[in-house]
Scaffold this active site. Structure first.
Site, PDB file in Angstrom:
ATOM      1  N   SER A   1       3.351  10.254  -5.176  1.00  3.91           N
ATOM      2  CA  SER A   1       3.498   8.932  -5.780  1.00  3.91           C
ATOM      3  C   SER A   1       4.846   8.695  -6.449  1.00  3.91           C
ATOM      4  O   SER A   1       5.263   7.557  -6.603  1.00  3.91           O
ATOM      5  CB  SER A   1       2.388   8.702  -6.795  1.00  3.91           C
ATOM      6  OG  SER A   1       2.458   9.676  -7.809  1.00  3.91           O
TER       7      SER A   1
ATOM      8  N   HIS B   1      -2.470   7.311  -1.499  1.00  4.67           N
ATOM      9  CA  HIS B   1      -1.357   6.374  -1.318  1.00  4.67           C
ATOM     10  C   HIS B   1      -1.089   6.076   0.147  1.00  4.67           C
ATOM     11  O   HIS B   1      -0.127   5.380   0.471  1.00  4.67           O
ATOM     12  CB  HIS B   1      -0.075   6.935  -1.944  1.00  4.67           C
ATOM     13  CG  HIS B   1       0.040   6.675  -3.411  1.00  4.67           C
ATOM     14  ND1 HIS B   1       0.267   5.421  -3.940  1.00  4.67           N
ATOM     15  CD2 HIS B   1      -0.062   7.508  -4.470  1.00  4.67           C
ATOM     16  CE1 HIS B   1       0.317   5.500  -5.249  1.00  4.67           C
ATOM     17  NE2 HIS B   1       0.113   6.749  -5.606  1.00  4.67           N
TER      18      HIS B   1
ATOM     19  N   LYS C   1      -6.551   1.380  -4.275  1.00  2.00           N
ATOM     20  CA  LYS C   1      -5.180   1.047  -3.869  1.00  2.00           C
ATOM     21  C   LYS C   1      -5.248   0.106  -2.660  1.00  2.00           C
ATOM     22  O   LYS C   1      -5.683  -1.027  -2.813  1.00  2.00           O
ATOM     23  CB  LYS C   1      -4.388   2.334  -3.620  1.00  2.00           C
ATOM     24  CG  LYS C   1      -4.163   3.102  -4.945  1.00  2.00           C
ATOM     25  CD  LYS C   1      -3.259   4.306  -4.824  1.00  2.00           C
ATOM     26  CE  LYS C   1      -2.921   4.850  -6.205  1.00  2.00           C
ATOM     27  NZ  LYS C   1      -3.536   6.148  -6.491  1.00  2.00           N
TER      28      LYS C   1
HETATM   29  C1  LIG Z   1      -4.191   6.920  -7.596  1.00  2.00           C
HETATM   30  C2  LIG Z   1      -4.482   8.318  -7.213  1.00  2.00           C
HETATM   31  C3  LIG Z   1      -5.642   8.951  -7.645  1.00  2.00           C
HETATM   32  C4  LIG Z   1      -6.605   8.303  -8.598  1.00  2.00           C
HETATM   33  O1  LIG Z   1      -7.399   7.364  -7.939  1.00  2.00           O
HETATM   34  P1  LIG Z   1      -8.488   6.557  -8.796  1.00  2.00           P
HETATM   35  O2  LIG Z   1      -9.478   6.123  -7.776  1.00  2.00           O
HETATM   36  O3  LIG Z   1      -7.753   5.444  -9.451  1.00  2.00           O
HETATM   37  O4  LIG Z   1      -9.060   7.512  -9.774  1.00  2.00           O
HETATM   38  C5  LIG Z   1      -5.881  10.228  -7.197  1.00  2.00           C
HETATM   39  N1  LIG Z   1      -5.016  10.874  -6.388  1.00  2.00           N
HETATM   40  C6  LIG Z   1      -3.877  10.295  -5.978  1.00  2.00           C
HETATM   41  C7  LIG Z   1      -2.957  11.052  -5.077  1.00  2.00           C
HETATM   42  C8  LIG Z   1      -3.567   9.006  -6.386  1.00  2.00           C
HETATM   43  O5  LIG Z   1      -2.433   8.444  -6.003  1.00  2.00           O
END
Ligand SMILES: *Cc1c(COP(=O)(O)O)cnc(C)c1O
Length: 419
Positions: free
Chosen positions: A207, A235, A266
């Site tokens: 990220s 992502h 996301k």
């Molecule tokens: C955003 C993200 C998470 C967390 O996801 P949520 O559903 O918001 O808890 C976990 N792992 C990665 C790699 C992320 O980018």
């Protein structure tokens, strides 16, 4: 410990709150205090902040589904037909037909056998290792090991920590970011140790950098050393690959990943919810053993219905994925043409490198005044001297919005002598 040293660190309510306040002051002095900027309407290519329209370059809304008419409609229908909440965990009375449907659809979209929903991907990652290692599987005197990329998401790091505390027979082997050589050396070194279960854990897309894990090499290692390959594609699902199936499709190795985790928060609608996907036996086992699944509420019906529609949209055609890709390529090309330095790649995460934290802080503040919402990242989130603005491009952006954002970058970049 003597009584006198004990009382010197003993805090009551009054002194505790004072100490917390003093600690917060230090966070502010270090300029790492996070400030929330409230948005006055819905998520999108543009949002309203302080009564003004600004271009949104900071959300994970990669396909624009957070506010897509068909997703809104699906959520509304889900609400009408299945209600608001279930007031239950899955195994008591929190499983509706749509929960089963969504799990099947996610699994087939990812090219695996089954999937299990969690309230978030954070919860899924926290659950996974502890649950997998929780039974003795008829063995005694064993240890398990997790090889984990050092830049993996906080939830994987916490999952590994929790497993080490709760199961106690877990070893953690963090490896340098995307360092296949170093990982190979570790696996080779450990080959004689007779570990019971080995897992290689990586984000599909990281990220802070927007770069991808070298999945073909990781697959080869996982096969050679008999280690499960665990890919958190939060992502990347809905983003990379011609049909949005993620990092594996992007790298031509779709169907070769043992375990996926991912989020509904996301690209797939942006609300909330997460999942683990993989082999039937594994998912069945997790349904019995995952504590966040067993003891935390089911995903609300409107979100489940909307997530199914998000997968429908992705499977009907790849126009949103293509649009996100086209917008990303355009922004990456234009921002470089303006003289900014970015990390190369083709993911909609575009890190604009600025060096010093103070520059990134000033730049994001002035950009907001100029109508662009973008967040800065600096130490300790990224290495010292690598402060950056993390731009995130979406299929929701119009070309006009991207051009407006680029013009603001040019103006502010010149003003602050960045370009
Ligand atoms: C955003 C993200 C998470 C967390 O996801 P949520 O559903 O918001 O808890 C976990 N792992 C990665 C790699 C992320 O980018």
């Amino acid at each position: 410990m003597t009584a006198s040293t004990k009382s010197s660190v003993s805090l009551n309510q009054e002194t505790l709150y004072k100490a917390l306040g003093a600690d917060l002051e230090k966070v502010k002095e270090a300029k790492t205090y996070k400030i929330e900027v409230p948005i006055e309407d819905e998520q999108g290519g543009e949002v309203t902040v302080n009564g003004r329209r600004v271009v949104m370059l900071a959300s994970n809304n990669y396909l624009g589904l957070a506010n897509h008419p068909r997703i809104r409609e699906a959520a509304r229908k889900g609400l009408d037909q299945y209600g608001f909440g279930m007031a239950s965990v899955r195994f008591i009375c929190g499983t509706q037909t749509i929960h089963k449907q969504l799990e099947e659809r996610l699994a087939s979209f990812l090219g695996v056998e089954d999937a299990i929903l969690h309230s978030s991907c954070f919860a899924a990652n926290e659950a996974f290792f502890t649950a997998l290692f929780s039974g003795d599987l008829g063995m005694s005197n064993y240890r398990d090991v997790i090889y984990s990329d050092k830049l993996n998401h906080a939830s994987i790091i916490d999952g590994v920590r929790l497993s080490r505390i709760a199961v106690k027979s877990t070893d953690a082997r963090p490896y340098e970011h995307n360092d296949i050589k170093g990982l190979t050396a570790m696996l080779e070194e450990d080959a004689s140790k007779d570990y019971r279960i080995k897992v290689i854990a990586t984000d599909g897309v990281f990220s802070m950098e927007g770069d991808v894990a070298p999945l073909p090499e990781l697959i080869a290692l996982s096969k050679k050393y008999g280690a499960l390959l665990f890919v958190d594609d939060s992502h990347s699902t809905g983003v990379l690959g011609a049909t949005g199936r993620g990092t594996a499709e992007h790298q031509g190795v779709f169907g070769q990943i043992d375990v996926y985790t991912g989020t509904l928060g996301k690209a797939l609608g942006g609300a909330a919810g997460g999942y683990i996907a993989g082999k039937k036996e594994l998912i069945d086992y997790l349904r019995q053993k995952s504590r966040p699944y067993t003891f935390s509420n089911t995903v609300p019906p409107p979100i489940v219905a909307a997530a199914i529609e998000a997968i429908n949209l992705l499977q009907e055609d790849n126009s949103l994925v293509a649009k996100s890709r086209e917008n990303t390529a355009y922004f990456r090309k234009e921002i470089v043409r303006l003289g900014f330095t970015i990390l190369p790649g083709d993911h909609p995460i575009v890190p604009v490198m600025l060096g010093e934290a103070a520059v990134a802080q000033d730049m994001s503040r002035v950009l907001l005044e100029e109508g662009v919402y973008v967040r800065g990242l600096w130490y300790p989130v990224v290495p010292k001297g690598e402060a950056r603005l993390r731009v995130q491009i979406s299929a929701a952006h119009t070309k006009e919005q991207l051009d407006r954002a680029l013009a603001a970058f040019q103006k502010v970049g010149k003003k602050l002598s960045v370009i």
